[in-house]
Scaffold this active site. Structure first.
Site, short mmCIF file in Angstrom:
data_model
loop_
_atom_site.label_atom_id
_atom_site.label_comp_id
_atom_site.label_asym_id
_atom_site.label_seq_id
_atom_site.Cartn_x
_atom_site.Cartn_y
_atom_site.Cartn_z
N GLU A 1 58.69 48.20 59.71
CA GLU A 1 58.41 49.30 58.77
C GLU A 1 58.61 48.88 57.33
O GLU A 1 57.83 49.26 56.45
CB GLU A 1 59.29 50.50 59.10
N ASP B 1 68.83 53.83 56.08
CA ASP B 1 67.37 53.77 56.20
C ASP B 1 67.05 52.53 57.04
O ASP B 1 67.04 51.43 56.53
CB ASP B 1 66.78 53.68 54.79
#
Length: 352
Positions: free
Chosen positions: A226, A192
């Site tokens: 993010e 991720d």
């Protein structure tokens, strides 16, 4: 449609993911990872540019007109930490970056990146970590106040650490421990979202090699904030009316996705994704023969939600390869990467 042979692109994705995972890039310390992406895109013949925030933006393909463009978003920033205090004994207190969990960080090797004096190795440990000494070892709640960085240097005081050039605000990078298995699995911290960054680079390579007719222009934005919520909040090109976050697909109890599938998210903590986008993604997956799952993610946010919150008027969606043990020692599979690539190709080239 006839199922495309994508093995060479999947091989490239896995190789690229391994290289990118080896580059430390906790949120706020992402320049080297962004430069790697910039270099890869340039080598593929594209003309990427760095954004002011430090991300990478590039136009991958020109559609039949400049309206209704599609923006693909993925992020190369990861979880990590920063030095919040140098303790009197020379050990370092840590403040987390993003959703780093102390239960997953205990006992991990780290690199402390100083501002001017290089990089030092160490370990993230429970305070008083020797179980033969600490009689309450099993009872201690693992939170960041209970953890510290033990430097692999001769350090016995705050002054010793300061002489090394260590300061508050230095970045703490956790070892990803990347492994690719013979059975096709990839295990690592920070899949991720570095696996999906590699998938988008594989998609860029495919478009270079097989330039089909696209009904709209396609842009790629690799973001760098993010994990702290504002990666996709800027740098949306004019004419873009839809954005897809290409991030990790969740794997766990109550969900149907596996590591070998591409996940199409229908709803997460920010609410439902665009119905028409989800419908079109599902149709494209079926047309392409991509193994997919539709799921609700209970505790999740994405780049594209930051884009919406910034006020952009776009339709939005979220896809990604299935990843197990998110924000820990994660695992996915090359089939999940290939199915995500297959979906992207079918979604952007509907005539295939």
């Amino acid at each position: 449609m006839e199922k495309l042979d994508l093995k060479q692109y999947t091989d490239y994705i896995m190789d690229t993911a391994e290289k990118l995972l080896a580059i430390d890039s906790p949120t706020g310390y992402t320049a080297r990872a962004a430069d790697f992406v910039l270099s890869e895109l340039t080598a593929l013949g594209y003309h990427p540019e760095k954004t002011a925030k430090g991300g990478v933006l590039v136009k991958l393909a020109q559609g039949m007109d400049d309206t209704g463009g599609l923006l693909l978003e993925a992020h190369t920033d990861t979880l990590g930490g920063m030095v919040s205090q140098i303790k009197p004994d020379g050990r370092l207190a840590i403040t987390r970056l993003g959703g780093m969990n102390p239960n997953n960080a205990e006992g991990e090797n780290v690199r402390v990146v100083t501002k001017f004096s290089g990089v030092y190795e160490g370990t993230c440990q429970l305070i008083n970590a020797s179980i033969h000494v600490n009689g309450k070892y099993n009872e201690i709640k693992r939170d960041w106040d209970a953890m510290e960085i033990v430097l692999d240097e001769e350090v016995k005081s705050r002054e010793d650490a300061e002489k090394l050039g260590i300061r508050v605000g230095d970045f703490i990078c956790f070892d990803p421990r990347t492994r690719l298995t013979g059975s096709g699995y990839i295990k690592s911290r920070f899949l991720d979202d570095k696996l999906s960054v590699a998938i988008l680079l594989g998609f860029a390579r495919y478009l270079r090699d097989c330039p089909g007719t696209l009904n709209r222009s396609v842009w790629l934005h690799i973001t760098v904030f993010e994990e702290v919520g504002h990666g996709g909040s800027a740098s949306v090109p004019a004419g873009v009316t839809e954005a897809l976050s290409v991030d990790m697909g969740c794997v766990g109890q109550g969900l149907s996705c596996t590591e070998r599938q591409v996940s199409i998210c229908v709803k997460d903590s920010g609410g439902p994704y665009s119905y028409e986008v989800v419908k079109a993604l599902t149709a494209a997956a079926e047309r392409a023969g991509a193994d997919y799952a539709l799921d609700v993610y209970p505790f999740y946010g994405s780049d594209v939600e930051a884009t919406l919150q910034a006020g952009y008027d776009i339709a939005h969606g979220l896809i990604g390869p299935g990843v197990y043990a998110s924000h820990g020692y994660e695992r996915s599979h090359r089939d999940g990467a290939e199915n995500t690539l297959r979906l992207l190709i079918a979604y952007t080239q509907p005539d295939l």
